[in-house]
Design a protein around this motif. Structure first.
Motif, mmCIF file in Angstrom:
data_model
loop_
_atom_site.group_PDB
_atom_site.id
_atom_site.type_symbol
_atom_site.label_atom_id
_atom_site.label_comp_id
_atom_site.label_asym_id
_atom_site.label_seq_id
_atom_site.Cartn_x
_atom_site.Cartn_y
_atom_site.Cartn_z
ATOM 1 N N ASP A 1 -1.268 -4.724 -16.236
ATOM 2 C CA ASP A 1 -0.260 -4.115 -17.187
ATOM 3 C C ASP A 1 -0.392 -2.813 -17.034
ATOM 4 O O ASP A 1 0.738 -2.037 -17.377
ATOM 5 C CB ASP A 1 -0.691 -4.423 -18.534
ATOM 6 C CG ASP A 1 -2.167 -3.923 -18.779
ATOM 7 O OD1 ASP A 1 -3.104 -3.837 -17.761
ATOM 8 O OD2 ASP A 1 -2.403 -3.326 -19.933
ATOM 9 N N ARG A 2 -1.061 -2.135 -16.246
ATOM 10 C CA ARG A 2 -0.825 -0.571 -15.866
ATOM 11 C C ARG A 2 -0.350 -0.262 -14.398
ATOM 12 O O ARG A 2 -0.135 0.892 -13.982
ATOM 13 C CB ARG A 2 -2.191 0.009 -16.013
ATOM 14 C CG ARG A 2 -2.820 -0.057 -17.490
ATOM 15 C CD ARG A 2 -4.359 0.401 -17.407
ATOM 16 N NE ARG A 2 -4.345 1.874 -17.162
ATOM 17 C CZ ARG A 2 -5.461 2.576 -17.041
ATOM 18 N NH1 ARG A 2 -6.662 2.039 -17.277
ATOM 19 N NH2 ARG A 2 -5.551 3.898 -16.753
ATOM 20 N N VAL A 3 -0.078 -1.379 -13.554
ATOM 21 C CA VAL A 3 0.487 -1.104 -12.268
ATOM 22 C C VAL A 3 2.006 -1.015 -12.084
ATOM 23 O O VAL A 3 2.658 -1.606 -12.823
ATOM 24 C CB VAL A 3 0.226 -2.495 -11.412
ATOM 25 C CG1 VAL A 3 0.613 -2.311 -9.922
ATOM 26 C CG2 VAL A 3 -1.247 -2.654 -11.330
ATOM 27 N N ARG A 4 2.379 0.010 -11.495
ATOM 28 C CA ARG A 4 3.852 0.214 -11.355
ATOM 29 C C ARG A 4 4.086 0.223 -9.880
ATOM 30 O O ARG A 4 3.603 1.131 -9.225
ATOM 31 C CB ARG A 4 4.518 1.632 -11.967
ATOM 32 C CG ARG A 4 4.359 1.659 -13.573
ATOM 33 C CD ARG A 4 5.191 0.648 -14.319
ATOM 34 N NE ARG A 4 4.913 0.901 -15.706
ATOM 35 C CZ ARG A 4 4.052 0.180 -16.233
ATOM 36 N NH1 ARG A 4 3.169 -0.385 -15.743
ATOM 37 N NH2 ARG A 4 3.774 0.367 -17.424
ATOM 38 N N THR A 5 5.014 -0.632 -9.522
ATOM 39 C CA THR A 5 5.176 -0.584 -7.701
ATOM 40 C C THR A 5 6.165 0.016 -7.549
ATOM 41 O O THR A 5 7.308 -0.309 -8.002
ATOM 42 C CB THR A 5 5.536 -2.185 -7.517
ATOM 43 O OG1 THR A 5 4.043 -2.962 -7.986
ATOM 44 C CG2 THR A 5 5.495 -2.523 -5.956
ATOM 45 N N VAL A 6 6.345 0.772 -6.478
ATOM 46 C CA VAL A 6 7.434 1.688 -6.161
ATOM 47 C C VAL A 6 7.945 1.047 -4.910
ATOM 48 O O VAL A 6 7.221 1.386 -3.879
ATOM 49 C CB VAL A 6 7.053 3.116 -6.090
ATOM 50 C CG1 VAL A 6 8.147 4.132 -5.536
ATOM 51 C CG2 VAL A 6 6.383 3.763 -7.568
ATOM 52 N N HIS B 1 0.731 -1.229 0.343
ATOM 53 C CA HIS B 1 -0.053 -0.114 0.132
ATOM 54 C C HIS B 1 0.845 1.229 -0.030
ATOM 55 O O HIS B 1 1.928 1.026 0.407
ATOM 56 C CB HIS B 1 -0.996 -0.129 1.130
ATOM 57 C CG HIS B 1 -1.821 -1.297 1.466
ATOM 58 N ND1 HIS B 1 -2.952 -1.166 0.633
ATOM 59 C CD2 HIS B 1 -1.752 -2.104 1.969
ATOM 60 C CE1 HIS B 1 -3.615 -2.456 0.876
ATOM 61 N NE2 HIS B 1 -2.937 -2.990 1.737
ATOM 62 N N PRO B 2 0.338 2.363 -0.272
ATOM 63 C CA PRO B 2 -1.225 2.560 -0.884
ATOM 64 C C PRO B 2 -1.265 2.348 -2.332
ATOM 65 O O PRO B 2 0.034 1.961 -2.995
ATOM 66 C CB PRO B 2 -1.180 4.046 -0.568
ATOM 67 C CG PRO B 2 0.159 4.798 -0.822
ATOM 68 C CD PRO B 2 1.055 3.754 -0.104
ATOM 69 N N ALA B 3 -2.328 2.412 -3.016
ATOM 70 C CA ALA B 3 -2.402 2.235 -4.425
ATOM 71 C C ALA B 3 -3.116 3.698 -4.950
ATOM 72 O O ALA B 3 -3.945 4.099 -4.251
ATOM 73 C CB ALA B 3 -3.305 1.166 -4.598
ATOM 74 N N LEU B 4 -2.663 4.105 -5.935
ATOM 75 C CA LEU B 4 -2.990 5.247 -6.543
ATOM 76 C C LEU B 4 -3.628 5.049 -7.968
ATOM 77 O O LEU B 4 -2.855 4.622 -8.993
ATOM 78 C CB LEU B 4 -1.881 6.301 -6.776
ATOM 79 C CG LEU B 4 -2.295 7.747 -6.720
ATOM 80 C CD1 LEU B 4 -0.934 8.523 -6.384
ATOM 81 C CD2 LEU B 4 -3.169 8.178 -7.827
ATOM 82 N N PHE B 5 -5.188 5.227 -8.226
ATOM 83 C CA PHE B 5 -5.825 4.914 -9.241
ATOM 84 C C PHE B 5 -6.157 5.988 -10.300
ATOM 85 O O PHE B 5 -6.515 6.899 -9.802
ATOM 86 C CB PHE B 5 -7.285 4.171 -9.012
ATOM 87 C CG PHE B 5 -6.706 2.807 -8.204
ATOM 88 C CD1 PHE B 5 -6.745 1.712 -8.920
ATOM 89 C CD2 PHE B 5 -6.743 2.705 -7.115
ATOM 90 C CE1 PHE B 5 -6.647 0.333 -8.166
ATOM 91 C CE2 PHE B 5 -6.463 1.692 -6.136
ATOM 92 C CZ PHE B 5 -6.256 0.411 -6.906
ATOM 93 N N PRO B 6 -6.032 5.796 -11.662
ATOM 94 C CA PRO B 6 -6.396 7.125 -12.401
ATOM 95 C C PRO B 6 -7.944 7.259 -12.446
ATOM 96 O O PRO B 6 -8.772 6.346 -12.133
ATOM 97 C CB PRO B 6 -5.841 6.289 -13.816
ATOM 98 C CG PRO B 6 -5.003 5.393 -13.622
ATOM 99 C CD PRO B 6 -5.286 4.989 -12.136
ATOM 100 N N ARG B 7 -8.209 8.113 -12.887
ATOM 101 C CA ARG B 7 -9.755 8.725 -13.141
ATOM 102 C C ARG B 7 -10.667 7.492 -13.779
ATOM 103 O O ARG B 7 -11.907 7.137 -13.555
ATOM 104 C CB ARG B 7 -9.790 10.112 -13.656
ATOM 105 C CG ARG B 7 -11.135 10.522 -13.669
ATOM 106 C CD ARG B 7 -11.969 11.057 -12.549
ATOM 107 N NE ARG B 7 -13.076 11.402 -12.561
ATOM 108 C CZ ARG B 7 -14.323 11.005 -12.463
ATOM 109 N NH1 ARG B 7 -14.287 9.631 -12.316
ATOM 110 N NH2 ARG B 7 -15.383 11.356 -12.466
#
Length: 206
Positions: free
Chosen positions: A173-178, A143-149
């Protein structure tokens, strides 16, 4: 105009594993953890929403003088999804921009820093079509996760206690883990034993 990020702090859970205590009122760094996490979110400059059950008077009191927006979750007993559904609906009602994002931030995780949250927000603003997610340095997602509109409708369709996992899986395919420092992204405190270990105190008797 750059995208805005709205932070949704999930704080409507029942603390059912705390054996009568409310984990969100437990002190961390001199504050109830609910207030600590809410203050960290506010420190990023984002608008912050906190989901609460209407009857949770002590939690409401902790946030009485805070700049957060409270979102009532009268059906919180149906699971974490109700906080996400109602929280995202409240944010959407404020006429957000087409590239805005929503960060889903659990209230029971004491390790976050305003700097780490701000870094995720900066990454999202640079590439707002992606889902940005915190993780550990060894690659474990958290966590956290930040989702586009464009995924907010998906978030408003989640059910039960699964949170946003189905949305993350469907759009992997759109997830980027930091990578975030230490165990920041995965350390949550659900039981008296968790709290005792975190605070360095002897564990409670069952």
């Amino acid at each position: 105009m750059r995208p805005d990020v709205h932070i949704l702090v999930l704080a409507a859970g029942a603390s059912s594993r705390m054996r009568g205590r409310d984990k969100l009122l437990q002190p961390v760094k001199g504050k109830p953890i609910l207030r600590l996490v809410s203050d960290l979110a506010l420190a990023t400059g984002a608008k912050v929403y906190v989901t609460l059950p209407p009857a949770a008077e002590a939690r409401h009191k902790v946030l009485a003088d805070s700049a957060v927006t409270i979102v009532a979750v009268p059906d919180a007993v149906l699971g974490m999804s109700r906080s996400i559904v109602r929280g995202v609906a409240a944010i959407a009602a404020g006429d957000p921009g087409p590239e805005d994002g929503v960060m889903i931030l659990p209230a029971d995780m004491p390790g976050f820093s305003a700097k780490a949250l701000a870094d995720l927000i900066s990454r999202f603003r640079a590439e707002p079509e992606l889902i940005w997610r915190g993780g550990t340095t060894d690659g474990t997602p958290g966590h956290p996760a930040l989702f586009p509109r464009d995924l907010w409708d998906d978030l408003q369709a989640v059910t039960g206690d699964e949170g946003g996992r189905s949305v993350l899986k469907r759009h992997a395919d759109r997830v980027r883990t930091v990578p975030l420092p230490g165990r920041m992204a995965v350390l949550d405190l659900d039981t008296p034993e968790d709290w005792a270990a975190y605070l360095g105190r002897p564990g409670p008797s069952a």
